[in-house]
Write a protein that holds these residues in place. Structure first.
Motif, PDB file in Angstrom:
ATOM      1  N   TYR A 132      57.705  43.550  83.572  1.00 18.16           N
ATOM      2  CA  TYR A 132      56.982  42.279  83.426  1.00 18.16           C
ATOM      3  C   TYR A 132      56.291  41.857  84.723  1.00 18.16           C
ATOM      4  O   TYR A 132      55.373  41.037  84.694  1.00 18.16           O
ATOM      5  N   ARG A 133      56.722  42.406  85.849  1.00 19.21           N
ATOM      6  CA  ARG A 133      56.008  42.118  87.090  1.00 19.21           C
ATOM      7  C   ARG A 133      54.627  42.768  87.100  1.00 19.21           C
ATOM      8  O   ARG A 133      53.737  42.318  87.816  1.00 19.21           O
ATOM      9  N   ARG A 134      54.469  43.822  86.308  1.00 17.39           N
ATOM     10  CA  ARG A 134      53.189  44.534  86.258  1.00 17.39           C
ATOM     11  C   ARG A 134      52.340  44.117  85.063  1.00 17.39           C
ATOM     12  O   ARG A 134      51.114  44.160  85.123  1.00 17.39           O
ATOM     13  N   TYR A 135      53.003  43.756  83.976  1.00 12.31           N
ATOM     14  CA  TYR A 135      52.287  43.414  82.743  1.00 12.31           C
ATOM     15  C   TYR A 135      52.837  42.099  82.203  1.00 12.31           C
ATOM     16  O   TYR A 135      54.045  41.888  82.180  1.00 12.31           O
ATOM     17  N   SER A 136      51.932  41.253  81.742  1.00 12.16           N
ATOM     18  CA  SER A 136      52.350  39.929  81.276  1.00 12.16           C
ATOM     19  C   SER A 136      53.090  39.993  79.947  1.00 12.16           C
ATOM     20  O   SER A 136      53.792  39.060  79.580  1.00 12.16           O
ATOM     21  N   PRO A 172      54.861  52.595  67.048  1.00 13.57           N
ATOM     22  CA  PRO A 172      53.861  51.651  67.553  1.00 13.57           C
ATOM     23  C   PRO A 172      54.356  50.215  67.646  1.00 13.57           C
ATOM     24  O   PRO A 172      53.867  49.451  68.477  1.00 13.57           O
ATOM     25  N   ASP A 173      55.337  49.841  66.818  1.00 11.84           N
ATOM     26  CA  ASP A 173      55.840  48.475  66.823  1.00 11.84           C
ATOM     27  C   ASP A 173      57.030  48.277  67.767  1.00 11.84           C
ATOM     28  O   ASP A 173      57.662  47.211  67.761  1.00 11.84           O
ATOM     29  N   ALA A 174      57.331  49.276  68.575  1.00  8.51           N
ATOM     30  CA  ALA A 174      58.502  49.177  69.454  1.00  8.51           C
ATOM     31  C   ALA A 174      58.352  48.007  70.431  1.00  8.51           C
ATOM     32  O   ALA A 174      57.239  47.676  70.854  1.00  8.51           O
ATOM     33  N   PRO A 175      59.455  47.380  70.813  1.00 10.54           N
ATOM     34  CA  PRO A 175      59.391  46.278  71.783  1.00 10.54           C
ATOM     35  C   PRO A 175      59.154  46.822  73.183  1.00 10.54           C
ATOM     36  O   PRO A 175      59.400  47.995  73.470  1.00 10.54           O
ATOM     37  N   ILE A 176      58.733  45.945  74.076  1.00 12.94           N
ATOM     38  CA  ILE A 176      58.447  46.355  75.449  1.00 12.94           C
ATOM     39  C   ILE A 176      59.724  46.816  76.157  1.00 12.94           C
ATOM     40  O   ILE A 176      59.666  47.638  77.076  1.00 12.94           O
ATOM     41  N   ALA A 177      60.879  46.335  75.711  1.00 14.29           N
ATOM     42  CA  ALA A 177      62.145  46.763  76.303  1.00 14.29           C
ATOM     43  C   ALA A 177      62.364  48.265  76.114  1.00 14.29           C
ATOM     44  O   ALA A 177      62.983  48.920  76.963  1.00 14.29           O
ATOM     45  N   ALA A 178      61.849  48.813  75.002  1.00 11.85           N
ATOM     46  CA  ALA A 178      61.996  50.250  74.759  1.00 11.85           C
ATOM     47  C   ALA A 178      61.208  51.053  75.781  1.00 11.85           C
ATOM     48  O   ALA A 178      61.607  52.152  76.164  1.00 11.85           O
ATOM     49  N   VAL A 179      60.082  50.507  76.230  1.00 12.16           N
ATOM     50  CA  VAL A 179      59.281  51.176  77.255  1.00 12.16           C
ATOM     51  C   VAL A 179      60.034  51.164  78.578  1.00 12.16           C
ATOM     52  O   VAL A 179      60.081  52.172  79.294  1.00 12.16           O
ATOM     53  N   ALA A 180      60.636  50.034  78.921  1.00 14.19           N
ATOM     54  CA  ALA A 180      61.404  49.935  80.156  1.00 14.19           C
ATOM     55  C   ALA A 180      62.553  50.941  80.158  1.00 14.19           C
ATOM     56  O   ALA A 180      62.799  51.616  81.169  1.00 14.19           O
ATOM     57  N   GLN A 181      63.223  51.061  79.019  1.00 12.70           N
ATOM     58  CA  GLN A 181      64.337  52.006  78.916  1.00 12.70           C
ATOM     59  C   GLN A 181      63.844  53.441  79.081  1.00 12.70           C
ATOM     60  O   GLN A 181      64.456  54.241  79.790  1.00 12.70           O
ATOM     61  N   GLU A 182      62.734  53.771  78.430  1.00  7.98           N
ATOM     62  CA  GLU A 182      62.163  55.118  78.521  1.00  7.98           C
ATOM     63  C   GLU A 182      61.742  55.432  79.961  1.00  7.98           C
ATOM     64  O   GLU A 182      61.906  56.563  80.438  1.00  7.98           O
ATOM     65  N   ASN A 197      54.989  54.276  90.079  1.00 11.27           N
ATOM     66  CA  ASN A 197      55.722  53.505  89.073  1.00 11.27           C
ATOM     67  C   ASN A 197      54.831  53.197  87.864  1.00 11.27           C
ATOM     68  O   ASN A 197      55.281  53.257  86.716  1.00 11.27           O
ATOM     69  N   ASP A 198      53.584  52.849  88.141  1.00 13.19           N
ATOM     70  CA  ASP A 198      52.650  52.572  87.050  1.00 13.19           C
ATOM     71  C   ASP A 198      52.453  53.816  86.180  1.00 13.19           C
ATOM     72  O   ASP A 198      52.399  53.727  84.950  1.00 13.19           O
ATOM     73  N   GLU A 199      52.341  54.982  86.814  1.00 14.73           N
ATOM     74  CA  GLU A 199      52.180  56.222  86.059  1.00 14.73           C
ATOM     75  C   GLU A 199      53.396  56.493  85.184  1.00 14.73           C
ATOM     76  O   GLU A 199      53.268  56.915  84.029  1.00 14.73           O
ATOM     77  N   VAL A 200      54.568  56.243  85.739  1.00 11.21           N
ATOM     78  CA  VAL A 200      55.811  56.451  84.975  1.00 11.21           C
ATOM     79  C   VAL A 200      55.858  55.501  83.778  1.00 11.21           C
ATOM     80  O   VAL A 200      56.203  55.908  82.658  1.00 11.21           O
ATOM     81  N   ILE A 201      55.491  54.253  84.004  1.00 11.16           N
ATOM     82  CA  ILE A 201      55.521  53.264  82.922  1.00 11.16           C
ATOM     83  C   ILE A 201      54.508  53.612  81.840  1.00 11.16           C
ATOM     84  O   ILE A 201      54.812  53.539  80.637  1.00 11.16           O
TER      85      ILE A 201
END
Length: 209
Positions: free
Chosen positions: A50-54, A31-41, A15-19
């Motif tokens: 957020y369980r993995r990164y604060s 570069p300015d994308a929100p963290i939600a865009a990473v979750a979607q990707e 999961n960490d590798e995927v994220i």
């Protein structure tokens, strides 16, 4: 040899590798994308991320550290080659193949570097500098090349990017070959115009904006 991970830990590592792969893709585009865009990707919920990164800064720091570890691994492999030119070419080509430098440049100034990142960066720089210095001492590089020119070679080649990843790889290999020819001691070009970049010029980009 390390023991294999348990099923739950192995799944977490995957999961960490995927994220991280998703974060690389997202922040290279925006570069300015929100963290939600990473979750979607990544195809995970924001809460899982957020369980993995604060927060985004924690993710950016982890991403940058991952890139530095990849850089260090490339440099360590290249340093083992007996021929100074082969070592230099493998180092430059390997960093470009890993595509770590373009990402760190994209992230520069967007978070506050930690002491641990500083240590990793210093180690990475020391390895790269040793490869460069060895090639210089062996007389295989043109004598007006400076260490910081190598960082600009990374940036120039990794700026080549098209929609097809394989085509991107081929085009980068083409321009890397041209640039490597240009930095050899028997390069056909004349004296380079102006001085090379300075460490201060490159480092200024890491000042938080």
């Amino acid at each position: 040899m390390s023991a294999p991970l348990s099923g739950r830990k192995a799944q977490a590592a995957r999961n960490d590798e995927v994220i991280l792969a998703a974060a690389r893709a997202v922040f290279m585009r925006t570069p300015d994308a929100p963290i939600a865009a990473v979750a979607q990707e990544a195809g995970v919920g924001v809460s899982a991320l957020y369980r993995r990164y604060s927060g985004k800064e924690d993710l950016l720091i982890t991403l940058c550290a991952d890139g530095l570890h990849r850089f260090i691994a490339v440099a360590e492999r290249a340093a083992q080659l007996p021929d100074p030119w082969d070592s230099f070419a493998a180092f430059v080509g390997g960093v470009i193949e890993e595509d770590t430098h373009s990402l760190t440049v994209h992230l520069a100034g967007r978070f506050t570097p930690t002491p641990e990142l500083g240590d990793l960066s210093q180690h990475a720089s020391s390895l790269g500098n040793a490869i460069f210095d060895r090639a210089t001492a062996a007389g295989v590089l043109r004598d007006d090349l400076v260490r910081e020119d190598v960082a600009m070679i990374f940036e120039q080649v990794t700026a080549v990017r098209v929609d097809d990843p394989e085509r991107t790889r081929v085009l980068r290999a083409r321009y890397l070959a041209l640039l490597l020819d240009a930095v050899r001691i028997d390069a056909r070009t004349g004296t380079l115009p102006g001085p090379g970049p300075t460490g201060a010029e490159l480092g200024a980009r890491w000042t938080p904006r």
